[in-house]
Scaffold this motif. Structure first.
Motif, PDB file in Angstrom:
ATOM      1  N   ARG A 102       0.846  -1.202   0.000  1.00 31.81           N
ATOM      2  CA  ARG A 102       0.000   0.000   0.000  1.00 31.81           C
ATOM      3  C   ARG A 102       0.879   1.249   0.000  1.00 31.81           C
ATOM      4  O   ARG A 102       2.084   1.184   0.209  1.00 31.81           O
ATOM      5  CB  ARG A 102      -0.905   0.013   1.242  1.00 31.81           C
ATOM      6  CG  ARG A 102      -1.889  -1.147   1.360  1.00 31.81           C
ATOM      7  CD  ARG A 102      -2.989  -1.149   0.312  1.00 31.81           C
ATOM      8  NE  ARG A 102      -3.803   0.039   0.271  1.00 31.81           N
ATOM      9  CZ  ARG A 102      -4.896   0.228   1.002  1.00 31.81           C
ATOM     10  NH1 ARG A 102      -5.327  -0.708   1.823  1.00 31.81           N
ATOM     11  NH2 ARG A 102      -5.585   1.353   0.891  1.00 31.81           N
ATOM     12  N   SER A 103       0.233   2.379  -0.214  1.00 31.01           N
ATOM     13  CA  SER A 103       0.923   3.662  -0.213  1.00 31.01           C
ATOM     14  C   SER A 103       0.257   4.576   0.802  1.00 31.01           C
ATOM     15  O   SER A 103      -0.963   4.737   0.794  1.00 31.01           O
ATOM     16  CB  SER A 103       0.861   4.282  -1.611  1.00 31.01           C
ATOM     17  OG  SER A 103       1.591   5.478  -1.642  1.00 31.01           O
ATOM     18  N   VAL A 104       1.072   5.174   1.645  1.00 30.64           N
ATOM     19  CA  VAL A 104       0.574   6.044   2.711  1.00 30.64           C
ATOM     20  C   VAL A 104       0.458   7.464   2.174  1.00 30.64           C
ATOM     21  O   VAL A 104       1.379   7.983   1.544  1.00 30.64           O
ATOM     22  CB  VAL A 104       1.521   5.995   3.930  1.00 30.64           C
ATOM     23  CG1 VAL A 104       1.077   6.980   5.005  1.00 30.64           C
ATOM     24  CG2 VAL A 104       1.596   4.584   4.486  1.00 30.64           C
ATOM     25  N   GLY A 105      -0.675   8.099   2.447  1.00 31.71           N
ATOM     26  CA  GLY A 105      -0.895   9.475   2.012  1.00 31.71           C
ATOM     27  C   GLY A 105      -0.596  10.495   3.091  1.00 31.71           C
ATOM     28  O   GLY A 105      -0.073  11.560   2.813  1.00 31.71           O
ATOM     29  N   ARG A 138      12.285   6.374   1.666  1.00 36.25           N
ATOM     30  CA  ARG A 138      13.439   6.394   0.752  1.00 36.25           C
ATOM     31  C   ARG A 138      13.896   4.977   0.405  1.00 36.25           C
ATOM     32  O   ARG A 138      14.568   4.775  -0.599  1.00 36.25           O
ATOM     33  CB  ARG A 138      14.587   7.195   1.375  1.00 36.25           C
ATOM     34  CG  ARG A 138      14.341   8.704   1.323  1.00 36.25           C
ATOM     35  CD  ARG A 138      15.567   9.503   1.723  1.00 36.25           C
ATOM     36  NE  ARG A 138      15.931   9.361   3.122  1.00 36.25           N
ATOM     37  CZ  ARG A 138      15.425  10.074   4.118  1.00 36.25           C
ATOM     38  NH1 ARG A 138      14.519  11.001   3.864  1.00 36.25           N
ATOM     39  NH2 ARG A 138      15.825   9.874   5.354  1.00 36.25           N
ATOM     40  N   ASP A 139      13.518   4.015   1.222  1.00 33.73           N
ATOM     41  CA  ASP A 139      13.811   2.600   0.933  1.00 33.73           C
ATOM     42  C   ASP A 139      12.709   1.979   0.073  1.00 33.73           C
ATOM     43  O   ASP A 139      12.620   0.764  -0.050  1.00 33.73           O
ATOM     44  CB  ASP A 139      13.926   1.800   2.245  1.00 33.73           C
ATOM     45  CG  ASP A 139      15.133   2.225   3.064  1.00 33.73           C
ATOM     46  OD1 ASP A 139      16.082   2.784   2.486  1.00 33.73           O
ATOM     47  OD2 ASP A 139      15.121   1.997   4.295  1.00 33.73           O
ATOM     48  N   HIS A 140      11.828   2.806  -0.502  1.00 35.55           N
ATOM     49  CA  HIS A 140      10.734   2.383  -1.401  1.00 35.55           C
ATOM     50  C   HIS A 140       9.715   1.484  -0.692  1.00 35.55           C
ATOM     51  O   HIS A 140       9.259   0.496  -1.233  1.00 35.55           O
ATOM     52  CB  HIS A 140      11.290   1.687  -2.649  1.00 35.55           C
ATOM     53  CG  HIS A 140      12.294   2.517  -3.378  1.00 35.55           C
ATOM     54  ND1 HIS A 140      11.956   3.674  -4.033  1.00 35.55           N
ATOM     55  CD2 HIS A 140      13.636   2.382  -3.521  1.00 35.55           C
ATOM     56  CE1 HIS A 140      13.046   4.207  -4.563  1.00 35.55           C
ATOM     57  NE2 HIS A 140      14.070   3.450  -4.266  1.00 35.55           N
ATOM     58  N   PHE A 141       9.366   1.871   0.509  1.00 34.79           N
ATOM     59  CA  PHE A 141       8.324   1.155   1.242  1.00 34.79           C
ATOM     60  C   PHE A 141       7.268   2.147   1.687  1.00 34.79           C
ATOM     61  O   PHE A 141       7.587   3.143   2.324  1.00 34.79           O
ATOM     62  CB  PHE A 141       8.915   0.426   2.457  1.00 34.79           C
ATOM     63  CG  PHE A 141       7.892  -0.340   3.257  1.00 34.79           C
ATOM     64  CD1 PHE A 141       7.475  -1.586   2.844  1.00 34.79           C
ATOM     65  CD2 PHE A 141       7.341   0.196   4.413  1.00 34.79           C
ATOM     66  CE1 PHE A 141       6.536  -2.297   3.560  1.00 34.79           C
ATOM     67  CE2 PHE A 141       6.398  -0.508   5.144  1.00 34.79           C
ATOM     68  CZ  PHE A 141       5.997  -1.755   4.720  1.00 34.79           C
ATOM     69  N   ALA A 142       6.060   1.952   1.326  1.00 35.51           N
ATOM     70  CA  ALA A 142       4.820   2.601   1.764  1.00 35.51           C
ATOM     71  C   ALA A 142       4.841   4.119   1.941  1.00 35.51           C
ATOM     72  O   ALA A 142       3.835   4.764   1.707  1.00 35.51           O
ATOM     73  CB  ALA A 142       4.307   1.964   3.041  1.00 35.51           C
ATOM     74  N   PHE A 143       5.936   4.711   2.357  1.00 36.01           N
ATOM     75  CA  PHE A 143       5.963   6.135   2.691  1.00 36.01           C
ATOM     76  C   PHE A 143       6.632   6.996   1.613  1.00 36.01           C
ATOM     77  O   PHE A 143       7.087   8.096   1.895  1.00 36.01           O
ATOM     78  CB  PHE A 143       6.691   6.344   4.029  1.00 36.01           C
ATOM     79  CG  PHE A 143       6.015   5.693   5.195  1.00 36.01           C
ATOM     80  CD1 PHE A 143       5.003   6.335   5.896  1.00 36.01           C
ATOM     81  CD2 PHE A 143       6.378   4.415   5.597  1.00 36.01           C
ATOM     82  CE1 PHE A 143       4.378   5.726   6.970  1.00 36.01           C
ATOM     83  CE2 PHE A 143       5.754   3.799   6.665  1.00 36.01           C
ATOM     84  CZ  PHE A 143       4.751   4.460   7.352  1.00 36.01           C
ATOM     85  N   GLU A 144       6.659   6.539   0.366  1.00 40.32           N
ATOM     86  CA  GLU A 144       7.348   7.280  -0.699  1.00 40.32           C
ATOM     87  C   GLU A 144       6.667   8.598  -1.048  1.00 40.32           C
ATOM     88  O   GLU A 144       7.338   9.580  -1.335  1.00 40.32           O
ATOM     89  CB  GLU A 144       7.446   6.431  -1.969  1.00 40.32           C
ATOM     90  CG  GLU A 144       8.475   5.343  -1.890  1.00 40.32           C
ATOM     91  CD  GLU A 144       8.603   4.607  -3.198  1.00 40.32           C
ATOM     92  OE1 GLU A 144       9.519   4.947  -3.964  1.00 40.32           O
ATOM     93  OE2 GLU A 144       7.778   3.713  -3.452  1.00 40.32           O
ATOM     94  N   ASN A 145       5.345   8.645  -1.082  1.00 40.30           N
ATOM     95  CA  ASN A 145       4.603   9.850  -1.496  1.00 40.30           C
ATOM     96  C   ASN A 145       3.748  10.377  -0.349  1.00 40.30           C
ATOM     97  O   ASN A 145       2.609  10.768  -0.552  1.00 40.30           O
ATOM     98  CB  ASN A 145       3.715   9.527  -2.700  1.00 40.30           C
ATOM     99  CG  ASN A 145       4.530   9.094  -3.892  1.00 40.30           C
ATOM    100  OD1 ASN A 145       5.479   9.761  -4.261  1.00 40.30           O
ATOM    101  ND2 ASN A 145       4.180   7.970  -4.480  1.00 40.30           N
TER     102      ASN A 145
END
Length: 172
Positions: A102-105, A138-145
């Motif tokens: 998933r991606s965190v907003g 920055r490690d490309h896990f969930a908190f990128e954007n």
């Protein structure tokens, strides 16, 4: 009475001959000219190659309900950038099952403050938690954007070794 005689002069006969010759030439031209109707030539317009229209990108939306979880930290090590304390916090955050794929907003973090005297430390812990989440992104896990709540927050009465985190995920 006198008879009038007409004399034909060579000049007038010449004009008559020229007129007859002109008339014969015109008849000859008209007789040998065939009129073919003009056909309108329609040139096919080249069919334009369709340019692919850009697919509209939907605006990402956040889920309306946050996912709340707590992590346990060593507050002293956490604030002094102790690698073990930071890695322990990262591990606990990464282990949250709802974050997988998933991606965190939006992230809202609350440091624990047992009393009002501990509020400044709790605010620093909340700010440090944002930094830890950014590092995980920055490690490309969930908190990128991810966006982070601009105010540092605390929960009065919680342990200073407890961080409460509200996470709003992007809708799938």
């Amino acid at each position: 009475m006198r008879k009038r005689s007409f004399r034909s002069s060579p000049v007038s006969v010449g004009w008559l001959f020229a007129d007859l010759l002109l008339a014969l030439a015109m008849i000859f031209l008209i007789a040998n000219t065939t009129i073919t109707p003009l056909k309108a030539s329609v040139r096919p317009k080249p069919t334009p190659t369709p340019t692919p229209s850009p697919t509209p990108i939907p605006i990402p939306r956040l889920e309306l309900q946050p996912h709340r979880f707590t992590i346990n930290i060593d507050a002293t090590g956490y604030l002094s950038n102790n690698a073990d304390a930071i890695n322990n916090a990262k591990k606990q955050i990464r282990n949250q099952g709802f974050l997988k794929g998933r991606s965190v907003g939006l992230v809202i973090a609350y440091g624990g403050a047992p009393t009002t005297d501990n509020i400044p430390t709790a605010l620093d812990i909340a700010a440090k938690t944002y930094d830890v989440c950014k590092s995980i992104g920055r490690d490309h896990f969930a908190f990128e954007n991810t966006s982070y709540y601009t105010e540092k927050l605390y929960r009065l009465g919680d342990s200073p070794n407890t961080v409460t985190i509200d996470v709003f995920l992007f809708k799938v």
